[in-house]
Write an enzyme that holds these catalytic residues in place. Sequence first.
Site, PDB file in Angstrom:
ATOM      1  N   ARG A 476       0.806  -1.213   0.000  1.00 26.40           N
ATOM      2  CA  ARG A 476       0.000   0.000   0.000  1.00 26.40           C
ATOM      3  C   ARG A 476       0.843   1.268   0.000  1.00 26.40           C
ATOM      4  O   ARG A 476       0.652   2.159  -0.797  1.00 26.40           O
ATOM      5  CB  ARG A 476      -0.924  -0.023   1.224  1.00 26.40           C
ATOM      6  CG  ARG A 476      -1.945   1.077   1.255  1.00 26.40           C
ATOM      7  CD  ARG A 476      -2.710   1.042   2.562  1.00 26.40           C
ATOM      8  NE  ARG A 476      -1.898   1.438   3.684  1.00 26.40           N
ATOM      9  CZ  ARG A 476      -1.980   0.894   4.904  1.00 26.40           C
ATOM     10  NH1 ARG A 476      -2.838  -0.090   5.133  1.00 26.40           N
ATOM     11  NH2 ARG A 476      -1.210   1.319   5.875  1.00 26.40           N
ATOM     12  N   GLU A 477       1.800   1.355   0.925  1.00 28.86           N
ATOM     13  CA  GLU A 477       2.552   2.608   1.077  1.00 28.86           C
ATOM     14  C   GLU A 477       4.033   2.488   0.746  1.00 28.86           C
ATOM     15  O   GLU A 477       4.633   3.391   0.224  1.00 28.86           O
ATOM     16  CB  GLU A 477       2.388   3.128   2.516  1.00 28.86           C
ATOM     17  CG  GLU A 477       0.954   3.344   2.882  1.00 28.86           C
ATOM     18  CD  GLU A 477       0.792   4.011   4.234  1.00 28.86           C
ATOM     19  OE1 GLU A 477       1.623   4.858   4.586  1.00 28.86           O
ATOM     20  OE2 GLU A 477      -0.179   3.665   4.940  1.00 28.86           O
ATOM     21  N   TRP A 546       7.355   8.501  16.833  1.00 32.82           N
ATOM     22  CA  TRP A 546       7.795   8.321  15.438  1.00 32.82           C
ATOM     23  C   TRP A 546       9.126   9.055  15.258  1.00 32.82           C
ATOM     24  O   TRP A 546      10.149   8.440  14.987  1.00 32.82           O
ATOM     25  CB  TRP A 546       6.707   8.838  14.487  1.00 32.82           C
ATOM     26  CG  TRP A 546       5.718   7.755  14.090  1.00 32.82           C
ATOM     27  CD1 TRP A 546       5.611   7.192  12.852  1.00 32.82           C
ATOM     28  CD2 TRP A 546       4.739   7.103  14.914  1.00 32.82           C
ATOM     29  NE1 TRP A 546       4.620   6.232  12.868  1.00 32.82           N
ATOM     30  CE2 TRP A 546       4.075   6.154  14.099  1.00 32.82           C
ATOM     31  CE3 TRP A 546       4.362   7.202  16.251  1.00 32.82           C
ATOM     32  CZ2 TRP A 546       3.057   5.331  14.596  1.00 32.82           C
ATOM     33  CZ3 TRP A 546       3.349   6.389  16.741  1.00 32.82           C
ATOM     34  CH2 TRP A 546       2.712   5.463  15.921  1.00 32.82           C
ATOM     35  N   GLU A 773      -0.895  -5.743   9.921  1.00 36.34           N
ATOM     36  CA  GLU A 773      -0.886  -4.368  10.420  1.00 36.34           C
ATOM     37  C   GLU A 773      -1.777  -4.214  11.651  1.00 36.34           C
ATOM     38  O   GLU A 773      -1.428  -3.535  12.612  1.00 36.34           O
ATOM     39  CB  GLU A 773      -1.396  -3.438   9.309  1.00 36.34           C
ATOM     40  CG  GLU A 773      -1.519  -1.990   9.721  1.00 36.34           C
ATOM     41  CD  GLU A 773      -2.007  -1.105   8.581  1.00 36.34           C
ATOM     42  OE1 GLU A 773      -2.565  -1.649   7.603  1.00 36.34           O
ATOM     43  OE2 GLU A 773      -1.806   0.112   8.662  1.00 36.34           O
ATOM     44  N   HIS A 791       2.985  -5.872   7.880  1.00 41.19           N
ATOM     45  CA  HIS A 791       3.547  -4.762   8.655  1.00 41.19           C
ATOM     46  C   HIS A 791       4.346  -5.397   9.797  1.00 41.19           C
ATOM     47  O   HIS A 791       3.766  -6.111  10.604  1.00 41.19           O
ATOM     48  CB  HIS A 791       2.414  -3.974   9.303  1.00 41.19           C
ATOM     49  CG  HIS A 791       2.033  -2.711   8.609  1.00 41.19           C
ATOM     50  ND1 HIS A 791       1.516  -2.668   7.342  1.00 41.19           N
ATOM     51  CD2 HIS A 791       2.048  -1.424   9.050  1.00 41.19           C
ATOM     52  CE1 HIS A 791       1.240  -1.414   7.033  1.00 41.19           C
ATOM     53  NE2 HIS A 791       1.556  -0.629   8.039  1.00 41.19           N
TER      54      HIS A 791
HETATM   55  C1  BGC Z   1       1.304   3.266   8.134  1.00 37.88           C
HETATM   56  C2  BGC Z   1       2.023   2.983   9.395  1.00 37.88           C
HETATM   57  C3  BGC Z   1       2.330   4.213  10.127  1.00 37.88           C
HETATM   58  C4  BGC Z   1       1.045   4.933  10.357  1.00 37.88           C
HETATM   59  C5  BGC Z   1       1.178   6.207  11.098  1.00 37.88           C
HETATM   60  C6  BGC Z   1       0.074   4.034   8.403  1.00 37.88           C
HETATM   61  O1  BGC Z   1      -0.610   4.393   7.266  1.00 37.88           O
HETATM   62  O2  BGC Z   1       1.075   2.113   7.382  1.00 37.88           O
HETATM   63  O3  BGC Z   1       2.461   1.796   9.681  1.00 37.88           O
HETATM   64  O4  BGC Z   1       3.160   4.112  11.204  1.00 37.88           O
HETATM   65  O5  BGC Z   1       0.340   5.151   9.172  1.00 37.88           O
HETATM   66  O6  BGC Z   1       0.527   6.094  12.186  1.00 37.88           O
END
Ligand code: BGC
Length: 920
Positions: A476-477, A546, A773, A791
Amino acid sequence: MKPVFLRCNWLEDPIGIDDVKPRLSWQFETVANRWGQKQTAYRIQAARSATELQEERLLWDTGKVATDRSAHIEYEGPELQSRQIVYWRVRIWDERDQASDWSQTSHFEIGLLNQHDDWHADWINPELETNENERYPASYLRREFKLEGDVAKARLYITACGIYEAWLNGHRIGEEVLTPGATNYAERLQYQTYDVTRLLAKGNNAIGAILGDGWFRGRVGIKGTTNVFGAHLQLRAQLEVEYSTGDSVTIVSDENWHATNEGPIRFNDLQDGEIYDARYELGDWSEPEFDDRTWHFAKKGHWHPQLLVASNSVPIVEKERFSPEVIYTPDGYTVLDFGQNITGYVQFSIEGPAGRQVSLIHGETLDENGNFTLKNLSQQRPENTVLEQKVHYVLKGLGRETYKPRFTVHGFRYVQLRDWPENVNPEHFTAIAVYSDLLPTGEFECSNPLVNQLVRNTQWSQKGNFVDIPTDCPQRERAGWTGDIQAFMHAGSMLMETYPFMSKWLKDVAVQQREDGLIYNVAPRIYPKAQESNPENSAVEGSAGWGDAIVIVPWTLWKIYGDSRILQENWEAMKKWVDYEAECAKETHWVRKSEENPYEQYTWDTGFHWGEWAEPDRRGSMLPLFINLVFSEPEVATAYFAYSCRLLAECAEALGKSDESVYYRELSMKVNQAYLYHFTTDGRIYSKRQANYVRTLALGLLPENERQYAADQLAEMVKDNDYRIGTGFLSTPHICTVLSEYGHNDTAYRLLTQTAPPSWLYAVTKGATTIWEHWESIDRNNVPQDASLNHYSFGAVVGWLFQCVAGIDFLNRSAGDNRFIVAPKPDGQFSYAKASYRSIYGFIRSEWVIEGDRLKFHFEIPANTRAKIVLPCKENEYRTVLGEAGIEKTESENEFICLHVTSGKYTFTSTIGHSSTRNI
Ligand code: BGC
């Protein structure tokens, strides 16, 4: 004893590094059944060639250095120059002062150190015209040249804005894929160095490259943003050839290169896949004498990265291969099931009519009806950027044809086939896993097969998400989310040797750091730098937990690998981040302005934070995020501020920065007080969330006399919740560890072995092959939710398996020397557990097994190290079966027995009955 496994900067015989103070390390081949084998001295010799080394015509000779250091020894010979090759060997003296033979010869080679003087090649752009709103086929570039003599040595230095694949005389150069890799292209761009001596010959030669979009201008991040770094693909290549006569010639990229984008790769994108039309294949395009009259000249390009850097990390390569099972889904499609969720691509062969288009769509799961689906990956994306993960292939129709993609990777286990012109034969398909070639270091096994599967799933999530940068997910990301790797760093570093990979990524986090110290959520960036200050982007940046990755990750690497260079490299960025936290804390959120707050200066109550994130009962609701956006998340933010500040003080101490160490320690104490004042009542937590207890305990925020009570409360909560997990990304790595540490080892085991959701093993019972995830990414009715299945964050519990179950504990040791702690915490819920960890000194092993009413422990401590073995029993409750000769000292610590041992193998038995083993 003999030195073996010689490495330079974590790599075996690296070529093209740009570190002028590289570090040398080795391990030992030992004599069997001897305890206390260690190095007491070493001697390194280095020379310009292997022959000069043999003949002792040396560049550098350390002489006999009395030390037990065998890792991270800095090269101190004459200053290293671009292109220099250094051959080196080492001999060591053991504990009896016996000298070993010389090791085998190793070497390292320096790349191009001066980006202005060493590079003569132009940037070239192969595309005639580009409009940034459109996508283009991959380009092919080539250049013929003539060599006048026999080639003695040849190196290709090459990089691109885009992804390149380099070719010479019909051969693909090297085995690396997706080069030059992912970085912040404007600030740091990597180049690769290849030894191409054997691919060249006197006479006519041709060099070529294929150029695709990659991270530079293809889609990245959750929004699938394009052109993050630019819209114009470019290549820079420099081929340096030395003849056997000593003369040399350099072939560079320039406007004499020919280019076309009328090749078979009609479209390419890391996220969306590839369109390949075999009818456009170009034949022997990288051979000399190929007819390229229809090609055009490349244009001169321009790219001025602040730093053109060598690749000092491990390369991305093709790894495991999988054969599929063919399934026919109820909706009438043919689907391949490769049995393992991976990151990579499918190689296939096919026969059919010319012009026929077939498609392969890659996904992670089947839905509740057994049909292929991508819906778990698409819903989070904005409408116009639905994730594709597709390969379209158009046949040329001349018999059986074979293909695999070049410029894309997918996160998948299942592949839906469309319009296949022949019977689907599983032998025609192979899925190839693609990831950074890190050294595997950790193995864990126990009597619970579901837990073993959980460990395998974690390994696979690490593999799939370690593709040059540590990503959140590979579909996805695919973004370098800081919080995810912060949570996973310890577990990941038990499973694989992460140092060179992480050291590279941290540089991209640091170059991106905002002037005021803010650390962005994601590195490298996923939207253009110019958009960083747009409100919708900047509003969510700099989140606590983060951004703290910039402190926690280097600190963890230092603890595990003992090399303080990682602290030096990151010191400025770490410090800037903590100072930023301190500045933020000085501000007070408008809703709290009127509140009485004696710790106003030290409470971080402004800004957006993701918070604990992905707690099971907050799933599916945007409300908590919205609340954080408006009111901030002071509990999490102040906790991480105190914690990072304390770690920073520890790092300062390790670097000999005593003033800073004192300053940050004091600051951390004040922030800690602020935390206690606001979020506890006289040190007591009153919360219904497991995460609050875990956080305060794991980050060391509670006064000593309140810790046990809090841990007892946490254990009660876990019990009341039927041993189901309640934490999210931030606290999941720590929950079992704090339970084990405070006498609730049995609760930790029970929590881990729970199969009812939410739990770690729920996913395993649902057939997961990677870490999800969310705790219930697939729900109890097999309905895939809006969540990725790959994830690694929740796999962080593997850190506890190593640190507590097997007891191989790096986090509580004092980093920098060669001593370890091995303190296994058995529990009757497993009948055995065993782990091995390949440390920088060699293998550490720890095993225990329950045999009737006794526990049997076995340990192996590598040569040149010492360990403190902590057994869960009292002095009169254990017996040494093997290894008496290696025990230097025995002492009792509370209810434990501590054995200080030298290297060697040890076996102990003990009675059961200790509190931490009371379940047995
Ligand atoms: C991601 C994460 C990330 C989070 C931020 C999500 O969209 O996949 O794993 O840490 O956004 O909270």
